[in-house]
Design a protein around this motif. Structure first.
Motif, PDB file in Angstrom:
ATOM      1  N   GLY A 221       0.805  -1.219   0.000  1.00 16.56           N
ATOM      2  CA  GLY A 221       0.000   0.000   0.000  1.00 16.56           C
ATOM      3  C   GLY A 221       0.840   1.272   0.000  1.00 16.56           C
ATOM      4  N   PRO A 222       1.719   1.447   0.996  1.00 11.15           N
ATOM      5  CA  PRO A 222       2.561   2.649   1.033  1.00 11.15           C
ATOM      6  C   PRO A 222       3.463   2.773  -0.189  1.00 11.15           C
ATOM      7  N   ARG A 223       3.936   1.626  -0.720  1.00 11.88           N
ATOM      8  CA  ARG A 223       4.780   1.684  -1.926  1.00 11.88           C
ATOM      9  C   ARG A 223       3.994   2.249  -3.100  1.00 11.88           C
ATOM     10  N   LEU A 224       2.754   1.797  -3.256  1.00 10.86           N
ATOM     11  CA  LEU A 224       1.930   2.280  -4.368  1.00 10.86           C
ATOM     12  C   LEU A 224       1.555   3.750  -4.179  1.00 10.86           C
ATOM     13  N   VAL A 225       1.315   4.145  -2.931  1.00  7.38           N
ATOM     14  CA  VAL A 225       1.038   5.562  -2.650  1.00  7.38           C
ATOM     15  C   VAL A 225       2.238   6.402  -3.072  1.00  7.38           C
ATOM     16  N   LYS A 226       3.432   5.920  -2.748  1.00  4.84           N
ATOM     17  CA  LYS A 226       4.662   6.638  -3.101  1.00  4.84           C
ATOM     18  C   LYS A 226       4.789   6.767  -4.614  1.00  4.84           C
ATOM     19  N   VAL A 227       4.450   5.684  -5.331  1.00  4.30           N
ATOM     20  CA  VAL A 227       4.517   5.712  -6.796  1.00  4.30           C
ATOM     21  C   VAL A 227       3.554   6.752  -7.357  1.00  4.30           C
ATOM     22  N   LYS A 228       2.329   6.779  -6.798  1.00  6.10           N
ATOM     23  CA  LYS A 228       1.329   7.737  -7.274  1.00  6.10           C
ATOM     24  C   LYS A 228       1.751   9.173  -6.953  1.00  6.10           C
ATOM     25  N   ARG A 229       2.341   9.390  -5.785  1.00  2.22           N
ATOM     26  CA  ARG A 229       2.835  10.724  -5.431  1.00  2.22           C
ATOM     27  C   ARG A 229       3.974  11.136  -6.375  1.00  2.22           C
ATOM     28  N   LYS A 230       4.794  10.151  -6.739  1.00  2.00           N
ATOM     29  CA  LYS A 230       5.914  10.426  -7.637  1.00  2.00           C
ATOM     30  C   LYS A 230       5.389  10.828  -9.020  1.00  2.00           C
ATOM     31  N   THR A 231       4.306  10.185  -9.454  1.00  2.43           N
ATOM     32  CA  THR A 231       3.699  10.531 -10.736  1.00  2.43           C
ATOM     33  C   THR A 231       3.173  11.962 -10.697  1.00  2.43           C
TER      34      THR A 231
ATOM     35  N   PHE B 151      -6.453   7.127  -2.966  1.00  2.00           N
ATOM     36  CA  PHE B 151      -5.792   5.838  -2.776  1.00  2.00           C
ATOM     37  C   PHE B 151      -5.119   5.773  -1.409  1.00  2.00           C
ATOM     38  N   ALA B 152      -4.455   6.864  -1.025  1.00  2.00           N
ATOM     39  CA  ALA B 152      -3.785   6.910   0.280  1.00  2.00           C
ATOM     40  C   ALA B 152      -4.792   6.753   1.414  1.00  2.00           C
ATOM     41  N   ALA B 153      -5.952   7.383   1.256  1.00  2.42           N
ATOM     42  CA  ALA B 153      -7.001   7.275   2.273  1.00  2.42           C
ATOM     43  C   ALA B 153      -7.515   5.843   2.356  1.00  2.42           C
ATOM     44  N   ASP B 154      -7.647   5.200   1.200  1.00  3.98           N
ATOM     45  CA  ASP B 154      -8.120   3.816   1.164  1.00  3.98           C
ATOM     46  C   ASP B 154      -7.099   2.889   1.826  1.00  3.98           C
ATOM     47  N   VAL B 155      -5.814   3.131   1.551  1.00  5.11           N
ATOM     48  CA  VAL B 155      -4.752   2.331   2.165  1.00  5.11           C
ATOM     49  C   VAL B 155      -4.772   2.494   3.682  1.00  5.11           C
ATOM     50  N   ALA B 156      -4.904   3.742   4.125  1.00  7.49           N
ATOM     51  CA  ALA B 156      -4.937   4.007   5.566  1.00  7.49           C
ATOM     52  C   ALA B 156      -6.142   3.348   6.224  1.00  7.49           C
ATOM     53  N   ALA B 157      -7.287   3.362   5.518  1.00  2.81           N
ATOM     54  CA  ALA B 157      -8.512   2.769   6.073  1.00  2.81           C
ATOM     55  C   ALA B 157      -8.377   1.255   6.221  1.00  2.81           C
TER      56      ALA B 157
ATOM     57  N   GLU C  45      -6.254  15.741 -11.207  1.00  2.00           N
ATOM     58  CA  GLU C  45      -6.832  14.395 -11.223  1.00  2.00           C
ATOM     59  C   GLU C  45      -5.879  13.383 -10.588  1.00  2.00           C
ATOM     60  N   LEU C  46      -4.587  13.506 -10.911  1.00  3.06           N
ATOM     61  CA  LEU C  46      -3.588  12.600 -10.327  1.00  3.06           C
ATOM     62  C   LEU C  46      -3.500  12.774  -8.813  1.00  3.06           C
TER      63      LEU C  46
ATOM     64  N   ALA D 213       6.063  14.328 -10.895  1.00  2.00           N
ATOM     65  CA  ALA D 213       6.589  14.419 -12.262  1.00  2.00           C
ATOM     66  C   ALA D 213       5.722  15.347 -13.100  1.00  2.00           C
ATOM     67  N   LYS D 214       4.411  15.260 -12.894  1.00  2.00           N
ATOM     68  CA  LYS D 214       3.495  16.144 -13.635  1.00  2.00           C
ATOM     69  C   LYS D 214       3.709  17.599 -13.201  1.00  2.00           C
ATOM     70  N   GLN D 215       3.939  17.819 -11.913  1.00  2.00           N
ATOM     71  CA  GLN D 215       4.204  19.171 -11.420  1.00  2.00           C
ATOM     72  C   GLN D 215       5.502  19.713 -12.024  1.00  2.00           C
ATOM     73  N   ALA D 216       6.506  18.847 -12.141  1.00  4.11           N
ATOM     74  CA  ALA D 216       7.772  19.258 -12.751  1.00  4.11           C
ATOM     75  C   ALA D 216       7.559  19.634 -14.215  1.00  4.11           C
TER      76      ALA D 216
END
Length: 232
Positions: free
Chosen positions: A28-38, A142-148, A134-135, A41-44
């Motif tokens: 869960g946390p790994r996937l959250v990190k991947v989504k945050r990284k995406t 997703f992070a909220a779902d993982v935490a729940a 949207e991202l 990247a979009k912000q960059a």
């Protein structure tokens, strides 16, 4: 002490389930990190587009200043043209006006090009910002779902560890060291069922006597992969 295949199967199931729960907790946390990284990247990408837009606008502004200077120069030359005292002076001023007007025309085209680029970049920025929104929302959801789910997973794993502590008691003391070594090496797949006369992990065929021994509750480790075998 004889050990039933059913007891070993239960031990195997607990090991597998605990491994699944640990994997879910880590995934869960790994996937959250991947989504945050995406999102990062979009912000960059947006920052880069804004930088390009700023540079294009700066170039357009600079050329606009140059064009204004040329226009003032041309106006001044036109005044001098009317005051020319000879044909030679008149022709020289007229040639200079023509050259400056040509230069001004080139600047005007370059400024228009930069304005068009700025508009294109603005459209790309708006599109990228919408995608970022949207991202970011998807990552937040997703992070909220993982935490729940985390509390439930931790609770399940805690119960699983308790169940494992009870289930592992079926392993006779004289085989405990060997069993612990196999678990350390193979983790949740430390056990393997025997089906069709073979270890389901490595497909090594067991002997008829080994099958009889397993049916009788004997502890047997696969001679090829080392896993604890069981028959149900």
């Amino acid at each position: 002490m004889d050990v039933s295949g059913r007891a070993l199967k239960r031990l195997h199931e607990i090991l597998l389930e605990n491994a699944r729960l640990r994997d879910e907790l880590a995934k869960g946390p790994r996937l959250v990190k991947v989504k945050r990284k995406t999102s990062a990247a979009k912000q960059a990408e947006i920052d880069d587009l804004k930088q390009q837009k700023m540079k294009a606008k700066a170039v357009a502004d600079s050329k606009q200043v140059d064009m204004t200077a040329y226009e003032e120069k041309i106006a001044s030359l036109k005044v001098k043209l009317n005051e020319a005292k000879s044909n030679k002076e008149f022709d020289a001023i007229k040639s200079q006006i023509a050259a400056d007007e040509m230069a001004n025309s080139v600047l005007e085209d370059e400024i228009l090009e930069k304005f068009e680029l700025t508009e294109t970049l603005e459209a790309k920025i708006a599109e990228a910002e919408q995608a970022l929104a949207e991202l970011t929302k998807a990552a937040d959801d997703f992070a909220a779902d993982v935490a729940a789910k985390e509390d439930g997973l931790r609770s399940g794993l805690k119960q699983g560890e308790t169940d494992l502590g009870e289930a592992v008691k079926v392993i006779p003391a004289k085989h405990k060291t060997d069993f612990d070594r196999v678990v350390k090496f193979h983790d949740a797949t430390a056990l393997a069922a025997v089906e069709g006369g073979a270890c389901t992990s490595c497909q090594t065929t067991i002997t008829s006597q080994e099958r009889i021994d397993l049916k009788g509750g004997a502890i047997k480790f696969c001679r090829t992969c080392g896993r604890l075998l069981y028959v149900v």
